[in-house]
Write a protein that holds these residues in place. Sequence first.
Motif: not given
Length: 508
Positions: A268-273, A281-300
């Motif tokens: 949880x902490x890793x995804x937040x940071x 995400x906090x505003x509720x604009x991204x209801x499924x944010x983890x795929x985007x976080x992974x794509x941005x940090x790990x690449x395809x």
Amino acid sequence: MPAEPTPNHLGDDEHLKFLGYDGSFNRSMSLWANFALGFTYLSPLVGVYSLFATALAVGGPPSIWWIVIVGAGQLLVSLVFGEVVSQYPIHGGIYPWARRLWGRRYAWMAAWVYIWAMIVTITAVAEFGAGFVASLFSVELTPTVNLTITLGLLLVAFVFNFSGTKTLARVAQIGLAAELVGVIGLGLYLLIFQRKQEFSVFFDTMGVEGDGSYVAAFMGAALAGLFLFYGFEACGDVAEEVANPARRIPKAMMMTILVGGVSALFSFGGYVLAAPNLEEIVAGGDVDPIPGILEATLGPVGAKLFLVIAITAFISCVLSLQAAASRLLYSFARDGMIPGHTWLAKVSPRNKVPTNALIVACTVPALISVLIFLNDGLLLPVTSFAVLGIYVAFQMVVLASLRQRLMGWKPAGPFTLGRLGLVVNVAALAYGVFAMILLAKPGSSEDFFTDWVVLIGLGIVVVSGALYLVIARADRKSDAPAGDAIAVADEIRTRTGAVPAADATTVH
């Protein structure tokens, strides 16, 4: 191999026979395998992924502290369970514990609620896992595709379970490895190499409270922890397949809570940071944010590898859930307490698993999945009821344990808390009541069904169970022991030499 008796510990077969049962299973599950079963059922990867966006939208980054709060509370519950299972290392967990601590009718209701909560939990986890499979193969997740993948996950888990305890243990250990890589490994990587937020963000509400008090917002985010910390009781559901269960299962349950809590915090902490768009995400604009976080940090490629790890964890979680549910059904049926008990209590002579109970643990979730296919709005109510039902069943055991203590029960298994037992038991009950209030609190959407659906679901299960119990008199169809905690404890102390035979109460 069954444990050999020691001066203060009965041998596995002797202990089971003394409690009224003959061994029908292979004791091939080690401490590590038992821990793996509980951990993959608890599944921090599944829990964090499922509620990450909701928790942040409701409570902001400080919602991470629910992982600590709930983890501490459930650790107290696991200590109470540890004392009970150490005295009663019997298949089925919640049901036999409630029966031996209180009585037949009480145990029947606890088991009835717990069975349905587990069945719908199996459904919910398989449904959530379908999205990962679709993403891995870049398939559009239509309702038909979702149903097909969900049924496939249920069937794969069933085949592994049907193969026997050794296969169950191996797959659970593989799932454990996948979980640890997927939560701790990835969490550490994000914390160390991909951090885009300061650690102080975990004390920043980011305005989720609006013009009101943050306390209400924080309480609303409690599900982030409450949904995560159950599954450790599955270690006790398979007690008759574990070598030296009276000692190992309490350890496995506590390990599940502690390792699961640390894993969830890292994840949880890793995804937040690492979130590049945390405000959205906090505003509720991204209801499924983890795929985007992974794509941005790990690449395809890295994101695809994570999906493989996640799917492995989901399969293992469904596997563990099915195993636990089938053993509970078997235990319930073995005592003649459920419709179709003769059929459900059958054990495969070749694989040494309760095959018919496994069929039910796979088929009923499949049928519920079809209902969700017909009405996808049922998934959230199904998940919400599962969490509350599990907590209700847990606290029925905690309450029964406290009642026995006040009547003079001193747990006699090799795992005991001694004088701290009463204090821990009271604290565990207080925590459980607090958790159930949070889970049962009606929503504020002004839609009656949506706001009250959790209590409606629990009410239907409780009322239907009570009606069957009164009409069919299920409790009168069994002569298995009940309410014998004090007598059994005295007899164990006699057999292990803890007290002279003349001072002990005889068990009938």
